[in-house]
Design an enzyme around this catalytic site. Structure first.
Site, short mmCIF file in Angstrom:
data_model
loop_
_atom_site.label_atom_id
_atom_site.label_comp_id
_atom_site.label_asym_id
_atom_site.label_seq_id
_atom_site.Cartn_x
_atom_site.Cartn_y
_atom_site.Cartn_z
CD1 TRP A 21 19.37 -14.21 -3.17
CD2 TRP A 21 20.06 -12.66 -4.63
NE1 TRP A 21 18.62 -13.09 -2.97
CE2 TRP A 21 19.01 -12.12 -3.84
CE3 TRP A 21 20.66 -11.88 -5.62
CZ2 TRP A 21 18.55 -10.81 -4.03
CZ3 TRP A 21 20.21 -10.57 -5.80
CH2 TRP A 21 19.17 -10.05 -5.01
CE1 TYR A 49 22.05 -14.53 -0.92
CE2 TYR A 49 23.46 -16.29 -1.72
CZ TYR A 49 23.22 -14.95 -1.50
OH TYR A 49 24.16 -14.04 -1.89
CG HIS A 105 24.93 -11.30 3.30
ND1 HIS A 105 24.10 -12.36 3.06
CD2 HIS A 105 25.01 -10.65 2.11
CE1 HIS A 105 23.69 -12.35 1.82
NE2 HIS A 105 24.22 -11.32 1.21
CD GLN A 157 29.89 -12.57 -2.32
OE1 GLN A 157 28.67 -12.51 -2.37
NE2 GLN A 157 30.52 -13.70 -2.00
N PRO A 185 27.93 -10.55 -11.30
CG PRO A 185 29.00 -12.57 -11.76
CD PRO A 185 28.07 -11.93 -10.77
CG LEU A 186 26.70 -12.86 -15.70
CD1 LEU A 186 25.93 -14.16 -15.89
CD2 LEU A 186 27.72 -12.66 -16.83
CD GLN A 188 20.30 -8.97 -9.68
OE1 GLN A 188 19.41 -8.16 -9.91
NE2 GLN A 188 20.48 -9.54 -8.51
CD GLU A 236 26.74 -19.38 -22.99
OE1 GLU A 236 25.69 -19.78 -23.49
OE2 GLU A 236 26.99 -18.18 -22.73
CG ASN A 237 28.22 -18.41 -16.91
OD1 ASN A 237 28.18 -17.92 -18.04
ND2 ASN A 237 27.23 -18.28 -16.06
#
Ligand code: NAP
Length: 260
Positions: A21, A49, A105, A157, A185-186, A188, A236-237
């Site tokens: 996104w 998107y 969606h 989702q 999940p962070l 944003q 990292e992720n």
């Protein structure tokens, strides 16, 4: 821990995917291609998107069978004919014969879910959508979609990150073998300044984003699709699967309440 999770339909899906996104144009193509080079095998996009063409171009030079590709059909296209036409258009934009997962969606109470599910089931029959799912559905809506569908609804989702309570939906998903795909999940990026998260992350020599993702993917039936555009964040992720969360830290993280 395993970096892949089995869906109710038997498909194997990487527990950590790339969200796209707000990725646009060349930047999107570059990030998706770089992600796959680094090791990502699960990419999440959507009609909304406006980047399906770039995602398609980015995956074109890789082995399609090795990539788990998701798209989502927007809420004004949930009527039978509209849904099928929109899905066909997505396949053209993505330049692929099938998606691994197609999602509704957002629910739309003005369009009968029967129509949407009939269209989704046909796409599955035709081999154009290998798995079916929904997004932003409440438990009752999810249950109804599952009742209507001849194919498993493999995921819902929804927004889920550290500091939010999703226990009722999660319990339902765990009992019924539906994956809960965590979006944002962070938060944003907004949850990453939390002092507890930062303190615990540094005790593992990890960043707060990594610990926030680890907390998610350790949970039964939970997978996550963080968006990342820099190489550092992408790397990292993905670095979640060869270290373990201490049980006492998991408990502390479970208790966190974070306002975003
Ligand atoms: P997110 O993944 O929670 O956060 C993305 C932000 O975090 C970006 O600013 C990113 O920066 C930063 N970031 C990534 N990794 C990091 C790390 N290791 N350390 C610090 N910062 C980091 O937000 P999101 O984009 O809202 O959600 C992820 C995906 O979920 C979306 O891209 C989309 O695919 C999906 N989604 C679905 C729905 C739905 O209705 N179904 C709604 C929202 C989102 P950089 O880009 O600079 O790396």
């Amino acid at each position: 821990m395993n970096s892949r999770v089995k869906t109710a339909g038997g498909a194997s899906i990487p527990a950590l995917g790339l969200g796209t996104w707000k990725m646009k144009g060349k930047e999107c193509k570059r990030s998706v291609r770089q992600a796959i080079e680094i090791g990502y095998r699960h990419i999440d996009t959507a009609v909304f998107y406006g980047n399906e063409a770039e995602v398609g171009e980015a995956i074109a030079s890789f082995n399609r069978e090795k990539i788990f590709l998701t798209t989502k059909i927007w809420k004004d296209k949930l009527g039978y004919r509209d849904f099928k036409d929109s899905a066909e258009a997505s396949l053209r934009w993505l330049d692929t014969e099938y998606v691994d997962l197609i999602l509704v969606h957002w629910p739309n109470p003005e369009i009968p879910l029967e129509e949407t599910v009939r269209a989704m089931n046909e796409l599955a029959e035709e081999g154009k959508a290998r798995n079916l799912g929904v997004s932003n559905f409440g438990i009752d809506q999810l249950e109804r979609a599952r009742e209507l569908s001849s194919y498993p609804i493999v995921t819902n989702q929804v927004k889920y990150h550290l500091g939010t309570d999703r226990s009722a939906l999660l319990e339902y998903c765990q009992t019924e073998d539906v994956l809960l795909t965590s979006y944002s999940p962070l938060g944003q990026g907004e949850i990453l300044d939390n002092e507890t998260l930062k303190r615990l992350a540094s005790s593992y020599g990890k960043g707060p984003g990594q610990l926030a993702l680890k907390w998610l993917v350790e949970q039964d039936r939970v997978i996550a699709i963080p968006k990342a555009s820099s190489e550092g964040h992408l790397r990292e992720n993905l670095d979640l699967f060869d270290w373990e969360l201490r049980p006492e830290d998991k408990e502390e993280l479970d208790e966190l309440v974070i306002k975003t």
